[in-house]
Scaffold this active site. Structure first.
Site, PDB file in Angstrom:
ATOM      1  N   LYS A  56       0.900  -1.183   0.133  1.00 33.60           N
ATOM      2  CA  LYS A  56      -0.252   0.158   0.000  1.00 33.60           C
ATOM      3  C   LYS A  56       1.021   1.132  -0.079  1.00 33.60           C
ATOM      4  CE  LYS A  56      -4.350  -2.042   1.836  1.00 33.60           C
ATOM      5  NZ  LYS A  56      -5.375  -1.881   3.066  1.00 33.60           N
ATOM      6  N   ARG A  93      -2.679 -10.122   5.580  1.00 33.00           N
ATOM      7  CA  ARG A  93      -3.061 -10.205   4.308  1.00 33.00           C
ATOM      8  C   ARG A  93      -1.929  -9.770   3.425  1.00 33.00           C
ATOM      9  NH1 ARG A  93      -5.911  -6.740   0.559  1.00 33.00           N
ATOM     10  NH2 ARG A  93      -7.200  -7.894  -0.652  1.00 33.00           N
TER      11      ARG A  93
HETATM   12  C1  8Y4 Z   1      -0.910  -2.092  -3.993  1.00 31.56           C
HETATM   13  C2  8Y4 Z   1      -1.731  -3.272  -3.869  1.00 31.56           C
HETATM   14  C3  8Y4 Z   1      -1.618  -0.928  -3.560  1.00 31.56           C
HETATM   15  C4  8Y4 Z   1      -3.091  -3.441  -3.200  1.00 31.56           C
HETATM   16  C5  8Y4 Z   1      -2.850  -1.012  -2.839  1.00 31.56           C
HETATM   17  C6  8Y4 Z   1      -3.685  -2.222  -2.877  1.00 31.56           C
HETATM   18  C7  8Y4 Z   1      -7.604  -4.741   2.956  1.00 31.56           C
HETATM   19  C8  8Y4 Z   1      -8.649  -5.657   2.520  1.00 31.56           C
HETATM   20  C9  8Y4 Z   1      -8.120  -4.460   0.653  1.00 31.56           C
HETATM   21  C10 8Y4 Z   1      -7.180  -4.716   4.295  1.00 31.56           C
HETATM   22  C11 8Y4 Z   1      -8.894  -6.586   4.665  1.00 31.56           C
HETATM   23  C12 8Y4 Z   1      -5.386  -2.997  -1.488  1.00 31.56           C
HETATM   24  C13 8Y4 Z   1      -9.828  -6.219   0.335  1.00 31.56           C
HETATM   25  C14 8Y4 Z   1      -6.676  -2.575  -0.946  1.00 31.56           C
HETATM   26  N1  8Y4 Z   1      -7.155  -4.015   1.576  1.00 31.56           N
HETATM   27  N2  8Y4 Z   1      -9.154  -6.471   3.341  1.00 31.56           N
HETATM   28  N3  8Y4 Z   1      -9.031  -5.623   0.787  1.00 31.56           N
HETATM   29  N4  8Y4 Z   1      -7.811  -5.460   5.151  1.00 31.56           N
HETATM   30  N5  8Y4 Z   1      -9.554  -7.156   5.410  1.00 31.56           N
HETATM   31  N6  8Y4 Z   1      -4.678  -2.168  -1.968  1.00 31.56           N
HETATM   32  O1  8Y4 Z   1      -6.469  -3.849   4.501  1.00 31.56           O
HETATM   33  O2  8Y4 Z   1      -5.012  -4.232  -1.286  1.00 31.56           O
HETATM   34  S1  8Y4 Z   1      -7.994  -4.077  -1.160  1.00 31.56           S
END
Ligand code: 8Y4
Length: 275
Positions: free
Chosen positions: A221, A255
């Site tokens: 992130k 995660r």
């Molecule tokens: C690069 C890759 C940059 C991914 C941003 C992202 C969470 C989640 C997401 C979390 C839970 C993400 C579905 C956002 N984040 N579920 N989900 N907790 N429980 N962004 O923090 O990965 S999606």
């Protein structure tokens, strides 16, 4: 409805490693469903080889600016993938969704955990989750992916996120979801600034007052990008460091995208813990 079995989330030793699987059609796919299911199975196999304990399957992007996906499209993406994974692997499966119909059908297909970034706030979501028999992860966020960035006004982000989750746990318990079927998540990156995200990480132990296992998602992130100066494709090391700090502060589930880096970091940490 029958949920696949979830593990006992709280255990001695290392946290569970949840591998992130995007069931979104990719640019290499010919658009055929079979092809994208096969690709998803291969990606899951690679994460399990690298030491993932469970797989989180999502079909809707929560990134700012992402185009919303219709419920039918989400079902078409996620349910065949969960069916295929449930047939091939005996690891627990999680479904990343906010849509009640997707929750029900994903659990029928073999998911044991509903991972809802909207904390079961969509109409019918609580009922679908309760009826499914699955466990639920409730996450803190504000607004929707499009307007989150402006909604970062907190007096004390840690106290306010904990209060939100405590209130959500109470109302879910009243609706018939027992506490032993819930996990909580501070929602890193969802309506939080850099300082707020790192305050949540630094003070993660305070979440133990909720008496629910804590799941964290910081992988790749922006908070990791801001701390390291690295672009999204070079954040594995920073993400593993963040995951390790969360483990040290009591996280039960991590995660992550980069399973091998996370498992290696945890292996080093475990070596410091007396058996
Ligand atoms: C690069 C890759 C940059 C991914 C941003 C992202 C969470 C989640 C997401 C979390 C839970 C993400 C579905 C956002 N984040 N579920 N989900 N907790 N429980 N962004 O923090 O990965 S999606």
């Amino acid at each position: 409805m029958t949920a696949g079995r979830c593990p006992e989330w709280r255990r001695a030793g290392r946290p569970w490693v949840m591998g992130i699987l995007n069931a979104t059609p990719d640019s290499f796919s010919d658009g055929g469903r079979f092809n994208s299911v096969e690709r998803a199975v291969d990606a899951a196999a690679a994460m399990l080889d690298a030491g993932a304990d469970l797989i989180d399957v999502g079909g809707e992007s929560t990134r700012p600016g992402a185009t919303p996906v219709s419920q039918q499209e989400e079902l078409d993406r996620v349910v065949p993938v969960i069916e295929a994974l449930a047939e091939r692997f005996d690891c627990p499966l999680s479904v990343d969704t906010s849509a009640p119909a997707v929750m029900s059908q994903a659990v029928d297909a073999g998911a044991c955990l509903i991972n809802d970034v909207r904390a079961l706030t969509r109409p019918g979501a609580v009922e679908a989750a309760v009826a499914s028999g699955a466990s639920v992860c409730v996450m803190h966020m504000r607004g929707e992916p499009g307007d989150m960035a402006e909604r970062t006004g907190y007096q004390d982000v840690v106290a306010e996120v904990i209060d939100f989750l405590a209130e959500r746990l109470r109302s879910l318990e009243a609706a018939g979801l027992p506490l032993d079927r819930t996990l909580v998540d501070p929602g890193f990156g969802f309506a939080k600034t850099f300082e707020q995200n790192f305050a949540l990480l630094r003070r993660l132990e305070e979440f133990s007052c909720l008496d629910a296992p804590v799941l964290v998602g910081m992988s790749r992130k922006r908070m990791i990008g801001e701390a390291t100066g690295q672009p999204v494709d070079r954040r594995a090391t920073g993400s593993a460091a963040a995951a390790l700090l969360a483990a040290e502060r009591g996280a039960a589930v991590l995660r992550v995208h980069d399973v091998e880096a996370t498992r290696d970091a945890l292996a080093v940490w475990s070596a410091t813990c007396p058996a």
